[in-house]
Enzyme design. Structure first.
Site, PDB file in Angstrom:
ATOM      1  N   PRO A 276     -17.213  27.851  -5.803  1.00  0.00           N
ATOM      2  CA  PRO A 276     -17.435  26.663  -6.630  1.00  0.00           C
ATOM      3  C   PRO A 276     -16.216  25.746  -6.606  1.00  0.00           C
ATOM      4  O   PRO A 276     -15.066  26.204  -6.546  1.00  0.00           O
ATOM      5  CB  PRO A 276     -17.655  27.254  -8.028  1.00  0.00           C
ATOM      6  N   GLY A 277     -16.466  24.457  -6.642  1.00  0.00           N
ATOM      7  CA  GLY A 277     -15.386  23.483  -6.756  1.00  0.00           C
ATOM      8  C   GLY A 277     -15.670  22.518  -7.894  1.00  0.00           C
ATOM      9  O   GLY A 277     -14.996  22.510  -8.920  1.00  0.00           O
ATOM     10  N   ARG A 314     -16.224   7.708  -5.192  1.00  0.00           N
ATOM     11  CA  ARG A 314     -17.568   8.267  -5.302  1.00  0.00           C
ATOM     12  C   ARG A 314     -18.648   7.221  -5.603  1.00  0.00           C
ATOM     13  O   ARG A 314     -19.716   7.246  -4.981  1.00  0.00           O
ATOM     14  CB  ARG A 314     -17.617   9.382  -6.357  1.00  0.00           C
ATOM     15  N   TYR A 318     -21.187   7.198  -2.614  1.00  0.00           N
ATOM     16  CA  TYR A 318     -22.408   7.949  -2.890  1.00  0.00           C
ATOM     17  C   TYR A 318     -23.357   7.254  -3.869  1.00  0.00           C
ATOM     18  O   TYR A 318     -24.417   7.806  -4.179  1.00  0.00           O
ATOM     19  CB  TYR A 318     -22.065   9.318  -3.498  1.00  0.00           C
ATOM     20  N   CYS A 346     -10.385  -5.909  -2.649  1.00  0.00           N
ATOM     21  CA  CYS A 346     -11.071  -7.057  -2.059  1.00  0.00           C
ATOM     22  C   CYS A 346     -12.305  -6.608  -1.269  1.00  0.00           C
ATOM     23  O   CYS A 346     -12.392  -6.776  -0.049  1.00  0.00           O
ATOM     24  CB  CYS A 346     -10.099  -7.813  -1.162  1.00  0.00           C
ATOM     25  N   GLU A 347     -13.240  -5.974  -1.954  1.00  0.00           N
ATOM     26  CA  GLU A 347     -14.508  -5.494  -1.385  1.00  0.00           C
ATOM     27  C   GLU A 347     -15.583  -5.615  -2.455  1.00  0.00           C
ATOM     28  O   GLU A 347     -15.350  -5.221  -3.604  1.00  0.00           O
ATOM     29  CB  GLU A 347     -14.407  -4.013  -0.984  1.00  0.00           C
ATOM     30  N   TYR A 375     -13.314  15.558  -6.487  1.00  0.00           N
ATOM     31  CA  TYR A 375     -13.538  14.516  -5.483  1.00  0.00           C
ATOM     32  C   TYR A 375     -13.108  13.143  -5.999  1.00  0.00           C
ATOM     33  O   TYR A 375     -13.733  12.130  -5.697  1.00  0.00           O
ATOM     34  CB  TYR A 375     -15.002  14.519  -5.025  1.00  0.00           C
TER      35      TYR A 375
END
Length: 431
Positions: A276-277, A314, A318, A346-347, A375
């Site tokens: 598990p993480g 994330r 995702y 700048c995105e 993460y």
């Protein structure tokens, strides 16, 4: 459950006001709870107490040395996927016999590092890898202990970018070829087969995919033993999910997961490993950020934060949801307003949430992203020459910075200008 709660109107990490950490280290920053990390590890450890086992933390979810040391002191092993992660685990004091090495692209140098430094096992992903590992081990006068990762072609019912157990994924060997590949392994002089490995994906919120995969592993175990292989260890991977959104149905508990393992493979007499993480570290961390501006757009308000996609990728990568809460608790009944919550990179992809209902916020207010301990920091970058942000560990009423924010000079000085450019004058501006 976590240990981030409001006390007298202020969000606390255990017994420390989050605002006090912000005053000390500046924003943005990550903060982790010792009590939450400890509780989550122990839940998994206790869930497998019915038999011999090792809980190996998937350190790709959070590889800070302090986190690794904390978990290792509790008895955790480590699941590593690179030579760098192996080196981190060893530097944190994790003994080699508690480290498993996963990943599809292990190099000969990484194999050599782990064999000479100590390793519990390699989770082999392919025949070419197995052949190379045998050659490296034989060259060192050693045998490499291995499990072979089988791909059971089970749909994990998770995001396509974190599903790993379907036939089209790059991981493992098809379970239909497992007996053939184990026979090859038995003939390699630098290899010692000890078990089977399987991992079907991350952020699973149902037990059924695990049950389907583990039933196939149980059947394979019996076949391999009949073929003469000594199967003493089953590495069942990780992937149990956490609730990111208040409205989501709660994922299964580690106790339910442990009972499933016992029901499906518990009669085989194997030592069980799990990796598990996210469920250990995810809800143990916050990302804390400050509001820079509140901007009125054509048909919406933007909440512009000092955290950005380079700090927490994330949502951009995702489409992930993180609960975002004010550090100063609003009075009950305070009306909310919708914001697009964005960062300064700048995105257009530097967007954390759209039309998120929040209590009214203004410049200088602090917000916290929940479930940011997995993460988050490990996937951060210095895009736009934005420094990696501090990480902080809380223990009761104490806190310590466990990764410092680098200065601009420290970032820039990592670059090297080649000799032929050193004395080249910069052209003057053309008039």
């Amino acid at each position: 459950m976590d240990h981030f709660t409001y006390i007298k109107g202020q969000l606390h990490a255990e017994d420390v006001p989050v605002s006090a950490i912000a005053d000390a280290v500046g924003t943005p920053f990550y903060v982790y709870s010792t009590a939450t990390l400890t509780r989550h590890f122990k839940l998994f450890d206790e869930a497998l107490s019915w038999g011999p086992h090792l809980v190996c933390f998937a350190m790709k979810s959070n590889s800070n040395q302090a986190i690794l040391k904390l978990l290792a002191d509790l008895g955790a092993g480590m699941d590593v996927v690179s030579g760098g992660e192996y080196a981190r685990a060893r530097a944190a004091g994790v003994p080699g016999d508690r480290i498993v090495f996963s990943g599809v692209g292990k190099t000969a140098d990484e194999m050599r590092m782990a064999l000479t430094g100590g390793i519990r096992q390699f989770n082999v992903e392919s025949e070419p890898e197995m052949q190379r590992l045998s050659a490296v081990a034989q060259g060192l006068g050693m045998q490499a202990p291995i499990t072979i990762r089988v791909n059971p072609d089970v749909d994990a019912k998770t995001h396509e970018k974190i599903a790993t157990g379907k036939s089209e994924n790059k991981f493992g060997i098809p379970i239909s070829r497992a007996r053939e590949v184990y026979a090859q392994a038995a003939r390699l002089p630098g290899i010692k087969v000890i078990g089977i490995d399987v991992h079907i994906g991350s952020q699973l919120t149902e037990l059924e995919p695990f049950e389907l995969a583990y039933a196939k592993v149980a059947e394979l175990t019996r076949h391999l033993r009949a073929d003469g292989h000594e199967i003493t260890r089953l590495d069942l991977g990780g992937g149990l999910g956490i609730p990111y959104a208040r409205t989501n149905e709660a994922p299964p508990l580690p106790t339910d997961y442990g009972a499933l393992i016992q029901r499906t493979v518990g009669d085989l007499g194997c030592e069980i490993e799990i990796e598990p993480g996210r469920l250990i570290s995810g809800n143990a961390g916050l990302l804390v950020s400050e509001v820079i501006y509140v901007k009125q757009g054509e048909d919406r308000q933007f909440l512009i934060l000092d955290a950005a996609m380079n700090d927490l990728i994330r949502p951009s990568m995702y489409g992930a949801y993180h609960d975002i809460v004010p550090v100063r608790e609003a009075a009950p009944g305070t009306p909310t307003t919708p914001y697009d919550i964005v960062g300064p990179v700048c995105e257009s992809g530097d967007t954390f949430a759209k039309s998120r209902e929040m209590v009214p916020l203004t410049e200088g207010d602090l917000v916290a992203f929940r479930s940011a301990g997995a993460y988050g920091a490990v996937m951060a970058s210095e895009y736009n020459t934005r420094p990696l942000i501090p990480e902080v560990l809380v223990h009761g009423d104490q806190f310590a910075v466990i990764r410092q924010r680098p200065s601009f000079d420290e970032i820039i000085n990592r670059d090297t200008i080649p000799a032929w450019l050193v004395d080249t004058p910069v052209p003057a501006e053309q008039e």
